[in-house]
Design a protein around this motif. Structure first.
Motif, PDB file in Angstrom:
ATOM      1  N   ASP A  30       0.821  -1.221   0.000  1.00  0.00           N
ATOM      2  CA  ASP A  30       0.000   0.000   0.000  1.00  0.00           C
ATOM      3  C   ASP A  30       0.853   1.269   0.000  1.00  0.00           C
ATOM      4  OD1 ASP A  30      -2.193  -1.611   0.105  1.00  0.00           O
ATOM      5  OD2 ASP A  30      -2.251  -1.638   2.309  1.00  0.00           O
ATOM      6  N   VAL A  31       2.181   1.095   0.013  1.00  0.00           N
ATOM      7  CA  VAL A  31       3.068   2.271   0.077  1.00  0.00           C
ATOM      8  C   VAL A  31       2.954   3.050  -1.231  1.00  0.00           C
ATOM      9  CG1 VAL A  31       5.452   3.028   0.358  1.00  0.00           C
ATOM     10  CG2 VAL A  31       4.642   1.001   1.571  1.00  0.00           C
ATOM     11  N   LYS A  32       2.776   4.374  -1.129  1.00  0.00           N
ATOM     12  CA  LYS A  32       2.734   5.194  -2.345  1.00  0.00           C
ATOM     13  C   LYS A  32       4.144   5.324  -2.913  1.00  0.00           C
ATOM     14  CE  LYS A  32      -1.196   8.283  -1.494  1.00  0.00           C
ATOM     15  NZ  LYS A  32      -1.353   8.232  -0.019  1.00  0.00           N
ATOM     16  N   PHE A  33       4.232   5.489  -4.234  1.00  0.00           N
ATOM     17  CA  PHE A  33       5.549   5.603  -4.884  1.00  0.00           C
ATOM     18  C   PHE A  33       6.332   6.795  -4.336  1.00  0.00           C
ATOM     19  CE2 PHE A  33       8.259   7.117  -8.406  1.00  0.00           C
ATOM     20  CZ  PHE A  33       9.071   6.001  -8.523  1.00  0.00           C
ATOM     21  N   GLU A  34       5.621   7.912  -4.048  1.00  0.00           N
ATOM     22  CA  GLU A  34       6.308   9.120  -3.549  1.00  0.00           C
ATOM     23  C   GLU A  34       6.906   8.868  -2.158  1.00  0.00           C
ATOM     24  OE1 GLU A  34       2.584   9.715  -4.353  1.00  0.00           O
ATOM     25  OE2 GLU A  34       3.619   9.254  -6.227  1.00  0.00           O
ATOM     26  N   ASP A  35       6.260   7.973  -1.386  1.00  0.00           N
ATOM     27  CA  ASP A  35       6.690   7.777   0.003  1.00  0.00           C
ATOM     28  C   ASP A  35       7.609   6.569   0.172  1.00  0.00           C
ATOM     29  OD1 ASP A  35       4.930   9.819   0.411  1.00  0.00           O
ATOM     30  OD2 ASP A  35       3.282   8.516   1.040  1.00  0.00           O
ATOM     31  N   ARG A  36       8.115   6.017  -0.935  1.00  0.00           N
ATOM     32  CA  ARG A  36       8.821   4.744  -0.774  1.00  0.00           C
ATOM     33  C   ARG A  36      10.166   4.897  -0.070  1.00  0.00           C
ATOM     34  NH1 ARG A  36      11.338   2.810  -6.436  1.00  0.00           N
ATOM     35  NH2 ARG A  36      12.513   4.668  -6.956  1.00  0.00           N
ATOM     36  N   PHE A  37      10.678   6.139   0.028  1.00  0.00           N
ATOM     37  CA  PHE A  37      11.954   6.324   0.729  1.00  0.00           C
ATOM     38  C   PHE A  37      11.785   6.540   2.232  1.00  0.00           C
ATOM     39  CE2 PHE A  37      14.547   6.344  -2.966  1.00  0.00           C
ATOM     40  CZ  PHE A  37      15.835   6.144  -2.489  1.00  0.00           C
ATOM     41  N   ASP A  38      10.526   6.697   2.676  1.00  0.00           N
ATOM     42  CA  ASP A  38      10.316   7.049   4.086  1.00  0.00           C
ATOM     43  C   ASP A  38      10.875   6.011   5.046  1.00  0.00           C
ATOM     44  OD1 ASP A  38       9.176   9.206   3.049  1.00  0.00           O
ATOM     45  OD2 ASP A  38       7.148   8.882   3.805  1.00  0.00           O
ATOM     46  N   LEU A  77      22.507  28.669   0.898  1.00  0.00           N
ATOM     47  CA  LEU A  77      21.106  29.085   0.953  1.00  0.00           C
ATOM     48  C   LEU A  77      20.292  28.398  -0.137  1.00  0.00           C
ATOM     49  CD1 LEU A  77      19.725  31.171   2.811  1.00  0.00           C
ATOM     50  CD2 LEU A  77      19.865  32.792   0.934  1.00  0.00           C
ATOM     51  N   ILE A  78      20.807  28.462  -1.391  1.00  0.00           N
ATOM     52  CA  ILE A  78      20.049  27.923  -2.531  1.00  0.00           C
ATOM     53  C   ILE A  78      19.919  26.405  -2.414  1.00  0.00           C
ATOM     54  CG2 ILE A  78      20.032  27.636  -5.037  1.00  0.00           C
ATOM     55  CD1 ILE A  78      21.520  30.376  -5.154  1.00  0.00           C
ATOM     56  N   VAL A  79      21.026  25.728  -2.060  1.00  0.00           N
ATOM     57  CA  VAL A  79      20.983  24.258  -1.992  1.00  0.00           C
ATOM     58  C   VAL A  79      20.019  23.805  -0.901  1.00  0.00           C
ATOM     59  CG1 VAL A  79      22.321  22.182  -1.450  1.00  0.00           C
ATOM     60  CG2 VAL A  79      23.248  23.875  -3.009  1.00  0.00           C
ATOM     61  N   ILE A  80      20.018  24.507   0.248  1.00  0.00           N
ATOM     62  CA  ILE A  80      19.092  24.111   1.326  1.00  0.00           C
ATOM     63  C   ILE A  80      17.642  24.320   0.875  1.00  0.00           C
ATOM     64  CG2 ILE A  80      18.303  24.666   3.662  1.00  0.00           C
ATOM     65  CD1 ILE A  80      21.196  25.277   4.392  1.00  0.00           C
ATOM     66  N   ILE A  81      17.379  25.430   0.179  1.00  0.00           N
ATOM     67  CA  ILE A  81      16.006  25.680  -0.287  1.00  0.00           C
ATOM     68  C   ILE A  81      15.582  24.608  -1.294  1.00  0.00           C
ATOM     69  CG2 ILE A  81      14.549  27.270  -1.613  1.00  0.00           C
ATOM     70  CD1 ILE A  81      16.177  29.564  -0.296  1.00  0.00           C
ATOM     71  N   VAL A  82      16.490  24.276  -2.237  1.00  0.00           N
ATOM     72  CA  VAL A  82      16.186  23.225  -3.228  1.00  0.00           C
ATOM     73  C   VAL A  82      15.929  21.900  -2.513  1.00  0.00           C
ATOM     74  CG1 VAL A  82      17.155  21.848  -5.103  1.00  0.00           C
ATOM     75  CG2 VAL A  82      17.425  24.318  -5.126  1.00  0.00           C
ATOM     76  N   ALA A  83      16.768  21.588  -1.503  1.00  0.00           N
ATOM     77  CA  ALA A  83      16.622  20.324  -0.778  1.00  0.00           C
ATOM     78  C   ALA A  83      15.319  20.282   0.024  1.00  0.00           C
ATOM     79  CB  ALA A  83      17.814  20.116   0.150  1.00  0.00           C
ATOM     80  N   MET A  84      14.851  21.468   0.469  1.00  0.00           N
ATOM     81  CA  MET A  84      13.582  21.502   1.201  1.00  0.00           C
ATOM     82  C   MET A  84      12.412  21.230   0.253  1.00  0.00           C
ATOM     83  SD  MET A  84      14.339  24.746   3.668  1.00  0.00           S
ATOM     84  CE  MET A  84      12.692  25.170   4.191  1.00  0.00           C
ATOM     85  N   ILE A  85      12.526  21.735  -0.981  1.00  0.00           N
ATOM     86  CA  ILE A  85      11.419  21.576  -1.935  1.00  0.00           C
ATOM     87  C   ILE A  85      11.463  20.186  -2.580  1.00  0.00           C
ATOM     88  CG2 ILE A  85      10.374  22.499  -4.039  1.00  0.00           C
ATOM     89  CD1 ILE A  85      11.771  25.195  -3.258  1.00  0.00           C
ATOM     90  N   GLU A  86      12.647  19.820  -3.096  1.00  0.00           N
ATOM     91  CA  GLU A  86      12.807  18.520  -3.760  1.00  0.00           C
ATOM     92  C   GLU A  86      13.491  17.574  -2.779  1.00  0.00           C
ATOM     93  OE1 GLU A  86      12.282  17.724  -7.122  1.00  0.00           O
ATOM     94  OE2 GLU A  86      11.276  19.653  -7.394  1.00  0.00           O
ATOM     95  N   ASP A  87      13.050  16.301  -2.743  1.00  0.00           N
ATOM     96  CA  ASP A  87      13.748  15.339  -1.885  1.00  0.00           C
ATOM     97  C   ASP A  87      14.997  14.846  -2.599  1.00  0.00           C
ATOM     98  OD1 ASP A  87      11.800  15.618  -0.040  1.00  0.00           O
ATOM     99  OD2 ASP A  87      10.605  13.943  -0.765  1.00  0.00           O
ATOM    100  N   LEU A  88      16.122  15.542  -2.380  1.00  0.00           N
ATOM    101  CA  LEU A  88      17.342  15.185  -3.105  1.00  0.00           C
ATOM    102  C   LEU A  88      17.922  13.853  -2.645  1.00  0.00           C
ATOM    103  CD1 LEU A  88      19.255  18.572  -3.411  1.00  0.00           C
ATOM    104  CD2 LEU A  88      17.884  17.417  -5.100  1.00  0.00           C
TER     105      LEU A  88
END
Length: 554
Positions: A166-174, A271-282
């Motif tokens: 039942d795991v969603k594809f987006e949540d498979r890294f959790d 600053l930019i890398v942290i913001i990108v990492a907050m938005i995208e799960d790098l």
């Protein structure tokens, strides 16, 4: 699609306690499965630098197609191969594999209690969870303990079981994240603690400065109203005395402006890398964090040129091309120099961390054909837009002598003490960042990191302003380097902390891992120091300009 090929990639194998010491999976005498043909795999720049070495396992796995336990190959165990396995088991070697970009870890083997007999795990039991047409979960169970006896054949086998999930594809890294570690009470408490310190410091700085500056201004304007006779008798002291020297160019302006430019660039990148990492799960893609950081660093080069070039022009520097080169290559040279040194050890060890020649060439091309031209653009803009010296006070022709002062007002002492508070505000976060880098945790709480960066900036600026105020009050006008270094000394404390972390929090051993650790920790600390120094200098520079604008000078 059903029955479509699913590739099991073998990545690397290495000792559990040394995360960075990894070798190709097939450097141990494992055997390869029978399947040969394979769909292609591309390696990114970040992966090449991080020593990802994907090799095909040869196991035949198809989507939603169960495989009963089957032998895929056998190992002829001669003495040499047995010794290799025994060495690996003694050093707790474990390996990493990937299915559909999901990491799986397994251990090579184990020894019995008295350490005489060694056993190899020979059976890989894979359970793969699917949701619709996506793979969302992979589990590996190692079974089939076989004792290592020379001159025998060892059969390697595997089985695959597919099950609905039942795991969603987006949540498979959790399931790889560790909330109990990263969102621990101590983490929240440390942020709260630092926040209280910030409020206290800002209050302190504004109070000291408002009250003492108001008194200073009152005293100076009273002196304006006295006649000359009284003024000669009155004892003038304090920061107003150095108004003719405070905007004198710093010593070694070329190096100084290059450091400030680099520091501003590192701040922009963080600053930019942290913001990108907050938005995208790098963290879900191998090497994407490093690739992003390299790209952002190259793209923010104009920031370096702008701040470094304009500062150098304001300080009356003539050799601006030399300054631009030093500014552009200061950080890349430091990082590449360390990497080059560690690379020699990696090649000697035959480790997968050895950076291939092609990747080195690619990094050099980025430096020369991306970073340098963008830096040039920034430098030209900086020199033309804000390169004119517009100081509120004239600079005297002859520098005034610096009077004797108490030992704790000496720049050297101020520099050493300046780094303590900024380090205190970040050191718990350092622990979490170090653990995710040197141990097996995935760092994902970038919101925390953002808060800590903001706190660090505020604390740094407050501390350097107070230090500079004391220095100027002691009629010492050498504030530029003092403000930079008193913030940059945070780096020394961070590096000292990394020694504590190495000896008390990790179980690393061996030349390769130790040099890797201390080499890259030195790079990290230096970069952090340059960033803090630049932030401290920028804040102090605004403060100095402000107080000398408001005072009447003959």
């Amino acid at each position: 699609q059903d029955k479509e090929e699913v590739v099991l990639w073998m990545n690397t194998v290495g000792p559990y306690h040394n995360r960075q010491e990894t070798y190709k999976y097939f450097s141990l005498p494992f055997c390869v499965g029978s399947k040969k043909s394979i769909s292609h795999y591309h390696e990114t720049l970040g992966e090449a630098l991080q020593g990802v070495e994907l090799e095909f396992s040869g196991l035949d796995i198809k989507f939603k197609d169960d495989v009963m336990p089957a032998t895929y190959c056998e190992i002829d165990l001669d003495k040499e191969k047995r010794d290799a396995f025994v060495y690996a088991i003694k050093n707790h070697y474990w390996y990493q594999m990937y299915i559909d970009d999901l990491p799986i870890w397994g251990i090579v083997g184990e020894a019995d209690e008295n350490g005489e007999d060694y056993y190899l795990w020979t059976y890989k039991k894979l359970e793969i969870g699917f949701n619709g047409n996506r793979i969302v979960d992979v589990n590996l169970t190692s079974e089939g303990k076989v004792k290592l006896v020379p001159n025998t054949k060892i059969q390697m086998s595997y089985s695959v079981k597919w099950k609905k999930s039942d795991v969603k594809f987006e949540d498979r890294f959790d399931k790889y994240l560790d909330p109990s570690f990263f969102q621990h009470r101590i983490h929240w408490f440390s942020i709260f603690n630092s926040f209280m310190m910030v409020i206290f410091l800002v209050g302190l700085v504004s109070m000291i400065l408002m009250r003492t500056l108001r008194k200073d201004y009152a005293r100076y304007s009273k002196e304006e109203e006295m006649d000359d006779m009284d003024r000669d008798l009155g004892d003038e002291y304090g920061w107003k005395q150095v108004h003719g020297d405070v905007f004198r160019p710093s010593s070694h302006p070329l190096i100084f402006s290059s450091l400030i430019g680099s520091g501003c660039q590192i701040f922009a990148v963080s600053l930019i890398v942290i913001i990108v990492a907050m938005i995208e799960d790098l963290y879900t893609e191998r090497g994407s964090m490093l690739s992003t950081a390299i790209f952002v660093y190259a793209a923010t080069s104009p920031v370096n040129g702008y701040f470094g070039g304009s500062l150098y022009a304001r300080q009356g520097g003539r050799r601006w091309i030399k300054q631009m080169f030093i500014g552009a290559f200061l950080i890349p040279a430091m990082v590449c120099g360390t990497a080059f040194f560690i690379n020699f050890i990696a090649i000697y060890y035959h480790a997968s961390r050895a950076i291939p020649f092609g990747t080195m060439v690619a990094v050099c091309c980025i430096c020369f054909f991306v970073i340098l031209p963008l830096n040039l653009v920034g430098t030209i803009l900086g020199r033309n837009l804000s390169g004119q010296p517009n100081f509120p006070c004239r600079v005297n022709a002859v520098p005034r002598p610096i009077p004797e002062k108490k030992w704790f007002m000496e720049p050297a002492v101020i520099v050493c003490l300046g780094g303590i508070l900024p380090f205190g505000s970040i050191f718990i976060e350092m622990y979490f960042i170090f653990t995710s880098f040197w141990a097996y945790k995935i760092y994902y709480v970038y919101g925390f990191m953002m808060l800590v960066l903001v706190i660090l900036c505020i604390v740094t600026v407050c501390v350097t302003i107070v230090c500079t105020y004391f220095l100027l009050n002691a009629e010492d006008y050498r504030w530029q380097w003092t403000s930079f270094l008193s913030a940059a000394s945070t780096a020394i404390y961070v590096y000292m902390y990394s020694f504590y972390y190495y000896f008390f929090k990790t179980k690393m051993y061996g030349l390769f891992q130790t040099s890797f650790y201390f080499g890259y920790m030195a790079v990290f600390s230096t970069a952090l120091g340059i960033m803090c120094g630049a932030i401290g200098y920028m804040g102090t520079s605004a403060f100095v300009r402000k107080i000398y604008t408001n005072v009447k000078i003959d």
